[in-house]
Design a protein around this motif. Structure first.
Motif, PDB file in Angstrom:
ATOM      1  N   GLU A 129       1.315   3.836 -17.115  1.00  0.00           N
ATOM      2  CA  GLU A 129       1.335   4.963 -17.110  1.00  0.00           C
ATOM      3  C   GLU A 129       1.704   4.566 -15.419  1.00  0.00           C
ATOM      4  N   ARG A 130       1.968   4.984 -14.574  1.00  0.00           N
ATOM      5  CA  ARG A 130       2.649   5.427 -12.886  1.00  0.00           C
ATOM      6  C   ARG A 130       1.575   5.658 -12.050  1.00  0.00           C
ATOM      7  N   VAL A 131       1.158   4.762 -11.620  1.00  0.00           N
ATOM      8  CA  VAL A 131       0.034   4.448 -10.654  1.00  0.00           C
ATOM      9  C   VAL A 131       0.514   4.183  -9.363  1.00  0.00           C
ATOM     10  N   SER A 132      -0.390   4.527  -8.310  1.00  0.00           N
ATOM     11  CA  SER A 132       0.174   4.187  -6.107  1.00  0.00           C
ATOM     12  C   SER A 132      -0.977   3.143  -6.110  1.00  0.00           C
ATOM     13  N   VAL A 133      -0.828   2.491  -5.307  1.00  0.00           N
ATOM     14  CA  VAL A 133      -1.411   1.421  -4.552  1.00  0.00           C
ATOM     15  C   VAL A 133      -2.089   1.989  -3.562  1.00  0.00           C
ATOM     16  N   SER A 134      -3.536   2.126  -3.586  1.00  0.00           N
ATOM     17  CA  SER A 134      -4.306   2.606  -2.792  1.00  0.00           C
ATOM     18  C   SER A 134      -5.018   1.380  -1.706  1.00  0.00           C
ATOM     19  N   ARG A 135      -5.200   0.289  -1.865  1.00  0.00           N
ATOM     20  CA  ARG A 135      -4.821  -1.555  -0.818  1.00  0.00           C
ATOM     21  C   ARG A 135      -5.271  -2.491  -2.029  1.00  0.00           C
ATOM     22  N   ILE A 136      -5.143  -3.582  -1.444  1.00  0.00           N
ATOM     23  CA  ILE A 136      -5.224  -5.039  -1.938  1.00  0.00           C
ATOM     24  C   ILE A 136      -6.685  -5.321  -1.317  1.00  0.00           C
ATOM     25  N   LYS A 178       2.079  -3.702 -12.386  1.00  0.00           N
ATOM     26  CA  LYS A 178       3.828  -4.464 -12.292  1.00  0.00           C
ATOM     27  C   LYS A 178       4.125  -3.872 -11.299  1.00  0.00           C
ATOM     28  N   ILE A 179       4.144  -4.323  -9.731  1.00  0.00           N
ATOM     29  CA  ILE A 179       4.394  -3.151  -8.499  1.00  0.00           C
ATOM     30  C   ILE A 179       6.048  -4.568  -8.580  1.00  0.00           C
ATOM     31  N   GLY A 180       6.933  -3.556  -8.280  1.00  0.00           N
ATOM     32  CA  GLY A 180       8.001  -4.155  -7.856  1.00  0.00           C
ATOM     33  C   GLY A 180       8.392  -5.032  -8.944  1.00  0.00           C
ATOM     34  N   GLY A 181       8.385  -6.015  -9.030  1.00  0.00           N
ATOM     35  CA  GLY A 181       8.341  -6.906 -10.212  1.00  0.00           C
ATOM     36  C   GLY A 181       7.395  -8.365 -10.106  1.00  0.00           C
ATOM     37  N   ASP A 182       6.633  -7.795  -9.265  1.00  0.00           N
ATOM     38  CA  ASP A 182       5.241  -8.828  -8.886  1.00  0.00           C
ATOM     39  C   ASP A 182       4.516  -8.403 -10.399  1.00  0.00           C
ATOM     40  N   VAL A 201       0.894  -1.063  -0.318  1.00  0.00           N
ATOM     41  CA  VAL A 201       0.281  -0.152  -0.198  1.00  0.00           C
ATOM     42  C   VAL A 201       1.134   1.376   0.086  1.00  0.00           C
ATOM     43  N   GLY A 202       1.148   2.271  -1.197  1.00  0.00           N
ATOM     44  CA  GLY A 202       1.109   3.193  -1.216  1.00  0.00           C
ATOM     45  C   GLY A 202       2.667   3.025  -2.281  1.00  0.00           C
ATOM     46  N   GLU A 203       2.092   2.260  -2.642  1.00  0.00           N
ATOM     47  CA  GLU A 203       4.056   2.250  -3.375  1.00  0.00           C
ATOM     48  C   GLU A 203       3.517   2.066  -4.540  1.00  0.00           C
TER      49      GLU A 203
END
Length: 159
Positions: A131-138, A111-115, A93-95
């Protein structure tokens, strides 16, 4: 055999110590390890040739003190931690993430990190691939993302 065990009570305490420690490795509750400390005290008393009654009394007293006094402190210290020590899904979250295909309110891939994760937008909007995005929740196995606001090309960043 029974006479030998009475003469060598240290074997009884050693087996109890190892057995309780083995159970602790399975439960990880910090209860059986406290009892094994009582068995250790009784083992030491046995090696010092104390009477069996004293050994049993020492086992009971040390175990009780460990459970009542040491275990709560140990559990409290185990649960201490800073918010920076996020683990598992919480650390995502927040990445920042990168959209691999268009992401909408229903589907997409990032793609978050390498996943690679399935994704959807938090507000139902559509985001293009790349596009660059931000993870708000899983949410389950889906990353809920929001677009990262890009600075205007006409503005300059302060030094």
């Amino acid at each position: 055999m029974f006479d030998w065990l009475i003469q060598n009570t240290w074997v009884l305490w050693l087996v109890l110590l190892l057995g309780l420690a083995a159970v602790e490795t399975i439960t990880l509750d910090l209860f059986f390890i406290m009892l094994s400390m009582g068995a250790l005290a009784a083992l030491i008393a046995s090696l010092a040739e104390a009477a069996f009654f004293i050994q049993v009394l020492l086992f009971c007293v040390v175990s009780l003190l460990m459970v009542l006094l040491v275990r709560p402190v140990a559990l409290r210290h185990l649960k201490l931690g800073t918010k920076d020590q996020r683990t598992n899904i919480d650390r995502l979250v927040g990445e920042d993430a990168l959209t691999l295909e268009p992401v909408s309110g229903l589907s997409g891939t990032v793609k978050i990190g390498g996943d690679t994760w399935t994704a959807r937008t938090a507000d139902g909007s559509s985001l293009p691939a790349g596009e660059r995005v931000s993870v708000s929740r899983i949410d389950g196995a889906t990353a809920v993302v929001t677009g990262v606001r890009q600075p205007d090309p006409g503005t300059t960043a302060a030094p």
